[in-house]
Design a protein around this motif. Structure first.
Motif, mmCIF file in Angstrom:
data_model
loop_
_atom_site.group_PDB
_atom_site.id
_atom_site.type_symbol
_atom_site.label_atom_id
_atom_site.label_comp_id
_atom_site.label_asym_id
_atom_site.label_seq_id
_atom_site.Cartn_x
_atom_site.Cartn_y
_atom_site.Cartn_z
ATOM 1 N N PHE A 1 7.659 58.690 51.990
ATOM 2 C CA PHE A 1 8.210 59.250 53.209
ATOM 3 C C PHE A 1 9.652 59.743 53.029
ATOM 4 O O PHE A 1 10.269 60.207 53.987
ATOM 5 C CB PHE A 1 8.134 58.227 54.351
ATOM 6 C CG PHE A 1 6.716 57.900 54.726
ATOM 7 C CD1 PHE A 1 5.979 58.767 55.504
ATOM 8 C CD2 PHE A 1 6.118 56.742 54.263
ATOM 9 C CE1 PHE A 1 4.667 58.476 55.844
ATOM 10 C CE2 PHE A 1 4.807 56.438 54.597
ATOM 11 C CZ PHE A 1 4.075 57.312 55.390
ATOM 12 N N ARG A 2 10.149 59.649 51.786
ATOM 13 C CA ARG A 2 11.492 60.155 51.518
ATOM 14 C C ARG A 2 11.462 61.323 50.535
ATOM 15 O O ARG A 2 12.494 61.707 49.988
ATOM 16 C CB ARG A 2 12.388 59.026 50.987
ATOM 17 C CG ARG A 2 12.528 57.867 51.968
ATOM 18 C CD ARG A 2 13.549 56.853 51.532
ATOM 19 N NE ARG A 2 14.911 57.354 51.687
ATOM 20 C CZ ARG A 2 16.000 56.605 51.497
ATOM 21 N NH1 ARG A 2 15.877 55.332 51.153
ATOM 22 N NH2 ARG A 2 17.194 57.105 51.656
ATOM 23 N N ALA B 1 9.659 71.253 48.900
ATOM 24 C CA ALA B 1 8.860 70.381 49.753
ATOM 25 C C ALA B 1 7.944 69.471 48.942
ATOM 26 O O ALA B 1 7.120 69.944 48.164
ATOM 27 C CB ALA B 1 8.024 71.215 50.713
ATOM 28 N N GLY B 2 8.133 68.159 49.124
ATOM 29 C CA GLY B 2 7.246 67.185 48.500
ATOM 30 C C GLY B 2 7.732 66.594 47.195
ATOM 31 O O GLY B 2 7.117 65.657 46.682
ATOM 32 N N LEU C 1 8.318 66.052 36.844
ATOM 33 C CA LEU C 1 8.539 66.047 38.284
ATOM 34 C C LEU C 1 7.321 65.427 38.974
ATOM 35 O O LEU C 1 6.184 65.756 38.633
ATOM 36 C CB LEU C 1 8.769 67.472 38.807
ATOM 37 C CG LEU C 1 9.913 68.252 38.170
ATOM 38 C CD1 LEU C 1 9.948 69.676 38.714
ATOM 39 C CD2 LEU C 1 11.245 67.558 38.398
ATOM 40 N N TRP C 2 7.573 64.566 39.948
ATOM 41 C CA TRP C 2 6.503 63.861 40.667
ATOM 42 C C TRP C 2 6.523 64.264 42.129
ATOM 43 O O TRP C 2 7.573 64.280 42.775
ATOM 44 C CB TRP C 2 6.697 62.350 40.538
ATOM 45 C CG TRP C 2 6.684 61.885 39.122
ATOM 46 C CD1 TRP C 2 7.757 61.778 38.277
ATOM 47 C CD2 TRP C 2 5.547 61.488 38.364
ATOM 48 N NE1 TRP C 2 7.358 61.333 37.038
ATOM 49 C CE2 TRP C 2 6.001 61.141 37.055
ATOM 50 C CE3 TRP C 2 4.173 61.381 38.645
ATOM 51 C CZ2 TRP C 2 5.147 60.699 36.053
ATOM 52 C CZ3 TRP C 2 3.319 60.943 37.650
ATOM 53 C CH2 TRP C 2 3.802 60.608 36.373
ATOM 54 N N TRP C 3 5.343 64.556 42.686
ATOM 55 C CA TRP C 3 5.245 65.147 44.014
ATOM 56 C C TRP C 3 4.401 64.294 44.948
ATOM 57 O O TRP C 3 3.443 63.650 44.539
ATOM 58 C CB TRP C 3 4.635 66.547 43.910
ATOM 59 C CG TRP C 3 5.430 67.459 43.036
ATOM 60 C CD1 TRP C 3 5.430 67.490 41.662
ATOM 61 C CD2 TRP C 3 6.371 68.452 43.449
ATOM 62 N NE1 TRP C 3 6.307 68.451 41.204
ATOM 63 C CE2 TRP C 3 6.895 69.058 42.277
ATOM 64 C CE3 TRP C 3 6.804 68.898 44.700
ATOM 65 C CZ2 TRP C 3 7.833 70.077 42.332
ATOM 66 C CZ3 TRP C 3 7.741 69.923 44.745
ATOM 67 C CH2 TRP C 3 8.253 70.501 43.587
ATOM 68 N N HIS C 4 4.767 64.354 46.211
ATOM 69 C CA HIS C 4 3.986 63.737 47.285
ATOM 70 C C HIS C 4 4.160 64.661 48.490
ATOM 71 O O HIS C 4 5.081 64.513 49.283
ATOM 72 C CB HIS C 4 4.503 62.332 47.607
ATOM 73 C CG HIS C 4 3.500 61.438 48.257
ATOM 74 N ND1 HIS C 4 2.952 61.707 49.495
ATOM 75 C CD2 HIS C 4 2.931 60.272 47.844
ATOM 76 C CE1 HIS C 4 2.109 60.743 49.819
ATOM 77 N NE2 HIS C 4 2.067 59.866 48.827
ATOM 78 N N PRO C 5 3.262 65.681 48.628
ATOM 79 C CA PRO C 5 3.456 66.737 49.629
ATOM 80 C C PRO C 5 3.629 66.210 51.048
ATOM 81 O O PRO C 5 3.142 65.137 51.410
ATOM 82 C CB PRO C 5 2.166 67.561 49.506
ATOM 83 C CG PRO C 5 1.722 67.342 48.089
ATOM 84 C CD PRO C 5 2.081 65.929 47.780
ATOM 85 N N LEU C 6 4.325 67.013 51.857
ATOM 86 C CA LEU C 6 4.596 66.635 53.235
ATOM 87 C C LEU C 6 3.313 66.605 54.063
ATOM 88 O O LEU C 6 3.197 65.844 55.024
ATOM 89 C CB LEU C 6 5.606 67.616 53.856
ATOM 90 C CG LEU C 6 6.917 67.772 53.064
ATOM 91 C CD1 LEU C 6 7.856 68.718 53.791
ATOM 92 C CD2 LEU C 6 7.583 66.419 52.846
ATOM 93 N N GLU C 7 2.360 67.463 53.716
ATOM 94 C CA GLU C 7 1.000 67.406 54.244
ATOM 95 C C GLU C 7 0.052 67.422 53.050
ATOM 96 O O GLU C 7 0.395 67.927 51.983
ATOM 97 C CB GLU C 7 0.699 68.596 55.151
ATOM 98 C CG GLU C 7 1.308 68.528 56.522
ATOM 99 C CD GLU C 7 0.765 69.645 57.399
ATOM 100 O OE1 GLU C 7 0.029 69.350 58.358
ATOM 101 O OE2 GLU C 7 1.093 70.813 57.118
ATOM 102 N N GLN D 1 -4.585 68.072 46.896
ATOM 103 C CA GLN D 1 -3.136 68.162 46.730
ATOM 104 C C GLN D 1 -2.479 69.101 47.723
ATOM 105 O O GLN D 1 -2.045 68.682 48.789
ATOM 106 C CB GLN D 1 -2.783 68.505 45.287
ATOM 107 C CG GLN D 1 -3.231 67.450 44.286
ATOM 108 C CD GLN D 1 -2.858 67.759 42.871
ATOM 109 O OE1 GLN D 1 -2.499 68.878 42.526
ATOM 110 N NE2 GLN D 1 -2.961 66.768 42.013
ATOM 111 N N ILE D 2 -2.385 70.383 47.406
ATOM 112 C CA ILE D 2 -1.662 71.305 48.276
ATOM 113 C C ILE D 2 -2.619 72.315 48.902
ATOM 114 O O ILE D 2 -3.712 72.560 48.395
ATOM 115 C CB ILE D 2 -0.530 72.036 47.522
ATOM 116 C CG1 ILE D 2 -1.089 72.814 46.333
ATOM 117 C CG2 ILE D 2 0.529 71.044 47.053
ATOM 118 C CD1 ILE D 2 -0.041 73.629 45.610
ATOM 119 N N GLU D 3 -2.212 72.890 49.994
ATOM 120 C CA GLU D 3 -3.062 73.807 50.753
ATOM 121 C C GLU D 3 -3.431 75.032 49.937
ATOM 122 O O GLU D 3 -2.587 75.623 49.242
ATOM 123 C CB GLU D 3 -2.339 74.247 52.033
ATOM 124 C CG GLU D 3 -3.136 75.163 52.924
ATOM 125 C CD GLU D 3 -2.393 75.494 54.201
ATOM 126 O OE1 GLU D 3 -3.011 76.116 55.090
ATOM 127 O OE2 GLU D 3 -1.204 75.128 54.331
#
Length: 251
Positions: A28-29, A35-36, A68-74, A201-203
């Motif tokens: 959540f941060r 983005a993400g 780089l590690w990602w956790h998308p906002l949606e 993962q992403i849209e």
């Protein structure tokens, strides 16, 4: 009035990972720009990959970048029972001799994903990434889901499986509908395999056309906790892979 959640008020933070494979960024941060993006550094060893996938993070970076590690906002996700079978896809399956396998050729699958994407838009599937997922495959966490046409590899995708989740990474097609047919059969068998959600993962318009939907980060994190209480391997997928028996695709 919309109720505020404590996660909505957290300041974005980019975490620098230490040598410990169990560093866990706060999803959540993750940053809003880009983005993400949630963390930087670390390595691609199996222990870290397994731990971070369990918590919804994935690596995505170019050769010249640090890890780089990602956790998308949606999150774009697909519930297997909601896979959309178009008329043209039904026709393609009925017309030709298609078979389906798991891990019949994992390395060729991931390399096709890398090579074909590099020809069109560039790829993050570098040699380091390939070797990392080959290691996960040997440990029973990464799988290639393959469609074969007249005994020739025609398309598919690869990803990481644990608990009730399959984390899709990339797809390829050597014949029209190759990857779609691989995904179709995977979704049909998912209830028996215990796979309740596929992470896309992403849209993307492609996945949305196949039935994927966007989920909030809060809902996605909740699903992770429910469906992956411990990072266990998916024994159903392992069983099919070890049998090495092709499955006829019939509609």
């Amino acid at each position: 009035m919309q109720k505020m959640d404590k996660n909505d008020t957290l300041e974005p933070e980019l975490l620098l990972l230490s040598e410990s494979p169990y560093d866990t960024p706060d999803p959540f941060r993750s940053l809003t720009d880009p983005a993400g993006l949630a963390a930087i550094g670390g390595d691609l060893k199996p222990e870290r990959l397994i731990h971070l996938y369990q918590h919804g993070f994935f690596p995505w970076f170019s050769d010249e970048d640090p890890i780089l590690w990602w956790h998308p906002l949606e999150r774009c996700t697909l519930v297997p029972s909601e896979f959309h079978i178009s008329r043209s896809l039904r026709k393609a399956v009925r017309k030709d001799n298609w078979q389906w396998q798991i891990n019949a050729d994992f390395e060729r699958t991931i390399r096709y994903c890398s090579e074909l994407r590099a020809q069109t838009e560039g790829t993050w599937i570098t040699e380091d990434i390939i070797q990392a997922y080959l290691s996960l495959n040997q440990l029973g966490y990464a799988f290639s889901i393959e469609a074969w046409h007249n005994k020739k590899l025609a398309g598919g995708f690869y990803g990481v499986a644990m608990g009730g989740f399959f984390f899709g990474e990339s797809m390829f097609s050597l014949r029209p509908n190759g990857s779609k047919i691989a995904l179709l059969q995977f979704c049909r068998l998912s209830p028996a395999l215990g796979v309740q959600q596929i992470d896309c993962q992403i849209e993307s318009d492609h996945m949305l056309s196949l039935g994927a939907k966007m989920r909030s980060k809060r809902a996605f994190v909740s699903d992770l906790k429910t469906l992956i209480p411990t990072p266990d391997r998916n024994t159903g997928l392992l069983g099919i892979a070890q049998s090495n028996a092709p499955i006829d695709i019939v509609i």
